[in-house]
Design an enzyme around this catalytic site. Structure first.
Site, PDB file in Angstrom:
ATOM      1  CD  GLU A 186       1.858 -11.778   2.220  1.00 30.05           C
ATOM      2  OE1 GLU A 186       2.608 -11.923   3.197  1.00 30.05           O
ATOM      3  OE2 GLU A 186       1.415 -12.728   1.560  1.00 30.05           O
ATOM      4  CG  ASP A 191       9.246 -12.563  -0.548  1.00 30.24           C
ATOM      5  OD1 ASP A 191       8.171 -12.906  -1.053  1.00 30.24           O
ATOM      6  OD2 ASP A 191       9.725 -13.103   0.474  1.00 30.24           O
TER       7      ASP A 191
END
Length: 518
Positions: free
Chosen positions: A187, A13
């Site tokens: 997301e 991420d």
């Protein structure tokens, strides 16, 4: 040319920015403490660790958090002389239809801190990101979680919330600005502005082999957003033969020379089952703009094996950690809370015995990421305890349900300290081999050698004659893909001390070595 991934071993991420002449990347850390990994680089090839911002219980308390909970998808940004970090501390995610995901903001004038106390934003969904508009306004974007729906429909879209530029508190109701592409599972949102367009970068497809970075743009921050001509900016989902897989969850930045870059997560499986013990890592690609749309420089959507940055990678193969050098803490993490230890005058690390390998509250260990498919880890310890519930040793773990520990403990039947491997595979416990190995008193040397999918533990006394323990360590057990439910971290190697009797014992560790093998 710089080879991908640039941050190996559990660096998922990525959120990348460039301030002056330095690049910074923030990565998720999940249940590992301190929270949020930050790395910096001048050339995109060589990265060094920055002190983690969430390094005390006032900033982050994850005691009791589930495995693969904790810090999800931090966003790092810079504006008005401040670094900002937005993050989620996930308290529940895999157990039932709900996700408890409070989101927070902190800021600092220096990347090294000190950072402000966390400011609560919302808990409507995870993966928050902070956008600084050129009119002075600030906005949070995060995905929304809808517990009433099923499967990918629970990822119900991206919310935009204006926050006060000074207090960083929400000042308007959230607005849903994007529901994602047909791929779904939207997301990881990030907002950017260029040439009058707002660009919404999102992750889709789930964080495994169908993962992707999706791009949409609009002239109005509230939309409507049109999707990129290719839908995705980078993904591995269309080519199963790629070396770099799972490409997705990316963020953009403009460098000091006006070149644009994307940092994105990826993974490298080591067996036919697609298991990735190194977890999700960070890769980089250069971005070019065509008709006000971003594209990977070399064309297509496949993640590149290498890219042209600003320098050459300087390889380091031996990491010899001495505990009187405070820099060892930059590479080591604990679980959910600060580790409990002290450094003695002779540089020895005294690690105190706490809860069992399956506790979500008060385990006590110091761990380093596995960053290479082939490595050797070694330590030397000394111990004074004489009870079977008190133990210490070298630990090789993924989470509470999947791990190995070469531990030394007292066996009252034999009348001395003995070695044995404690194994957990999706919660199934065993002790290997089927007999205790007496080692007596004095210093004990422990070693783990890993070569791709398998590993072996060794021990030695002060004569340094290494003895192999007859048990094959299945490395693939320590992966997102093996875990049930699927996790989000990676393999760690390090030191542990356990006391299930009365929390009175400790073990003294003299050093820790990590060596990359050819």
């Amino acid at each position: 040319m710089i080879k991908n991934p640039v941050l190996t071993g559990f660096h998922p991420d990525p959120s990348i920015i460039c301030v002056d002449d330095t690049f910074y990347i923030a990565n998720s850390t999940f249940e590992y403490f301190p929270g949020i990994a930050i790395s910096k680089s001048k050339d995109l090839a060589n990265w060094e660790t920055v002190k983690s911002p969430l390094d005390n219980l006032n900033m982050l308390n994850m005691i009791g958090n589930p495995k693969s909970g904790g810090i999800w998808a931090p966003c790092l940004s810079y504006s008005d002389g401040y670094f900002y970090l937005v993050f989620t501390d996930v308290k529940n995610w895999a157990f039932g239809p709900f996700k408890d995901a409070p989101n927070y903001i902190i800021k600092s004038k220096s990347i090294e801190g000190p950072w402000s106390d966390p400011i609560f934003i919302n808990c409507s969904g995870f993966d928050p990101s902070l956008f600084h508009d050129d009119d002075g306004k600030k906005y949070i974007v995060n995905m929304e979680w809808d517990y009433r729906k099923q499967d990918k429909e629970q990822f119900s879209g991206i919310l935009l919330t204006e926050v006060d530029a000074n207090t960083l508190k929400p000042i308007k109701e959230s607005v849903k600005i994007f529901k994602g592409s047909e791929l779904g599972l939207v997301e990881g949102p990030h907002l950017y502005k260029r040439n009058g367009y707002y660009y919404l970068i999102t992750a889709e497809g789930g964080t495994s082999y169908d993962h992707a970075v999706t791009v949409a743009r609009s002239k109005n921050i509230y939309g409507p957003y049109e999707i990129h001509p290719n839908t995705h900016l980078v993904t591995s989902r269309f080519n199963k033969d790629l070396y770099i897989k799972k490409a997705g969850h990316g963020s953009l930045c403009k460098g000091m020379d006006d070149r644009w870059w994307i940092a994105f997560l990826c993974a490298r499986p080591i067996d036919e089952n697609g298991r990735c013990p190194l977890g999700r890592e960070t890769s980089i690609a250069e971005i070019v703009w065509v008709d006000d749309w971003p594209y990977i420089k070399d064309g297509g959507v496949n993640p590149p094996l290498e890219f042209e940055g600003y320098g050459d990678k300087k390889e380091k193969k031996i990491f010899d950690y001495r505990f009187n050098d405070g820099n060892f803490k930059l590479d080591f993490m604990s679980l959910r809370k600060p580790a409990e230890y002290e450094i003695l005058d002779n540089g020895v690390l005294r690690l105190f015995g706490r809860q069992s390998l399956m506790s979500n509250h008060n385990q006590n260990m110091l761990l380093r990421r596995q960053t290479d498919f082939r490595f050797e880890a070694q330590t030397c310890l000394e111990f004074k305890f004489n009870h079977f519930q008190q133990m210490a040793g070298i630990i090789y773990r993924y989470d509470e349900l999947n791990q190995y520990m070469l531990r030394v403990a007292y066996d009252e039947n034999i009348g001395q300290k003995c070695l044995r491997i404690l194994c957990l595979k999706n919660g199934q416990f065993s002790m290997e081999p089927d007999f205790e190995i007496p080692v007596g008193d004095g210093k004990l040397y422990l070693k783990l050698t890993v070569k791709d999918t398998s590993g072996r533990f060794y021990y030695a006394k002060e004569d340094m004659e290494w003895i192999e323990i007859p048990y094959n360590v299945d490395v693939t057990v320590l992966s997102d893909e093996y875990a049930d439910p699927m996790g989000f971290t990676g393999a760690f190697i390090g030191l542990s001390c356990i006391d299930m009797k009365d929390y009175s014992c400790y073990a003294d560790f003299y050093y820790f070595k990590y060596r990359v093998l050819d």
